[in-house]
Design an enzyme around this catalytic site. Structure first.
Site: not given
Length: 300
Positions: A115, A167, A171
């Site tokens: 993830h 992502e 992040h």
């Protein structure tokens, strides 16, 4: 007349579907988001969850103070790049498809897939995280050398490149202080390597924990099975469906030198955070994939 009514009905239905995509309904993902501000004007939504979707579930925290007192940050804090550790989050594909239709082979996968690798915080700041720490956009050409591995082990139920872009920008850009994560290729390559050394399915199988539509396991059994991976009990997140609790995500805590560490108690006590919200008093199901087909090739 009938044709006119049919067209009108289709128009109303399409408007309803479009509107429902912009609201939060309990037990389902809301609209996509990158920060809490994206969710505050959406009906029923209260914050942007780690997974990049608005949710109706608030994070737990101290009760509002009647007078002056601390105000703890929640959700994405784009102006604050600090973090304490990295959350290595892997998910079980089938559980993500229990409440929605997943195209392609996604619901057939029989391995835990990536993830994300999320810079995260502990203590009073555990309910918040840095995000979008610089203006580097995702460039798929920079990960072309490992795209086959990304397709296999970091797939999306929808669009792979869109998922990787999310992502990275949300992040990955916040982990630039770690040499092995400082650029786009390094971030994805290193994270895939961490996933390989944190093989969840292998550990579960060694403990005779296997996918099944009806067999259940305790949180303690799952935790004990996964502890040998890095010596610590990981965080586990679950999804509820039809009165059953399904294992959805497993998270390992890693320091900035990319060494495994014990997850701080403050992140184990966030019951409404999707990576640590399993009810440990209730049985857990590891949902059986739609088939036992192997992971390659995967195109979604």
């Amino acid at each position: 007349m009938a044709a006119t009514m049919s067209v009108a009905a289709l128009i109303i239905l399409s408007r309803f579907i479009a509107a429902s995509a912009e609201i939060c309904i309990h037990g389902k993902r809301g609209p996509r988001c990158s920060s809490n501000s994206d969710c505050v004007n959406q009906a029923g939504c209260v914050r942007c969850a780690h997974n990049g979707y608005c949710t109706d579930i608030p994070l737990p925290g101290p009760s509002p103070s009647p007078g002056p007192g601390p105000h703890y940050p929640t959700g994405c804090t784009s102006g604050n790049k600090s973090y304490d550790f990295l959350s290595l989050v892997q998910g079980w594909p089938k559980s993500g498809c229990l409440s929605r239709s997943c195209p392609g082979n996604y619901a057939k996968l029989d391995v835990f897939t990536m993830h994300g690798l999320w810079p995260s915080r502990i203590g009073d700041a555990a309910m918040s995280f840095p995000c979008k720490c610089d203006d580097r956009n995702f460039d798929s050409s920079k990960v072309s050398s490992i795209q086959d591995q990304l397709n296999q082990f970091w797939p999306s139920f929808n669009d792979n490149k869109e998922f990787w872009g999310h992502e990275w920008t949300k992040h990955g850009t916040c982990a630039a202080d770690v040499d092995d994560l400082k650029d786009e290729l390094s971030f994805f390559k290193t994270t895939l390597g961490l996933r390989q050394t944190h093989d969840i399915m292998d550990a579960l199988q060694k403990a005779s924990i296997t996918p099944s539509s009806d067999k259940t396991y305790s949180a303690q059994e799952i935790g004990k099975a996964l502890t040998p991976i890095d010596g610590f009990q990981p965080l586990i997140g679950c999804i509820m469906k039809s009165g059953k609790q399904y294992l959805h995500e497993v998270t390992f805590c890693i320091d900035k030198s990319l060494k495994d560490v014990n997850c701080d108690d403050s992140v184990r006590k966030l019951p409404h955070d999707e990576i640590s919200d399993c009810d440990v008093s209730q049985p857990i199901v590891l949902a059986a994939p739609d088939s036992q087909a192997q992971i390659a090739p995967l195109l979604v």
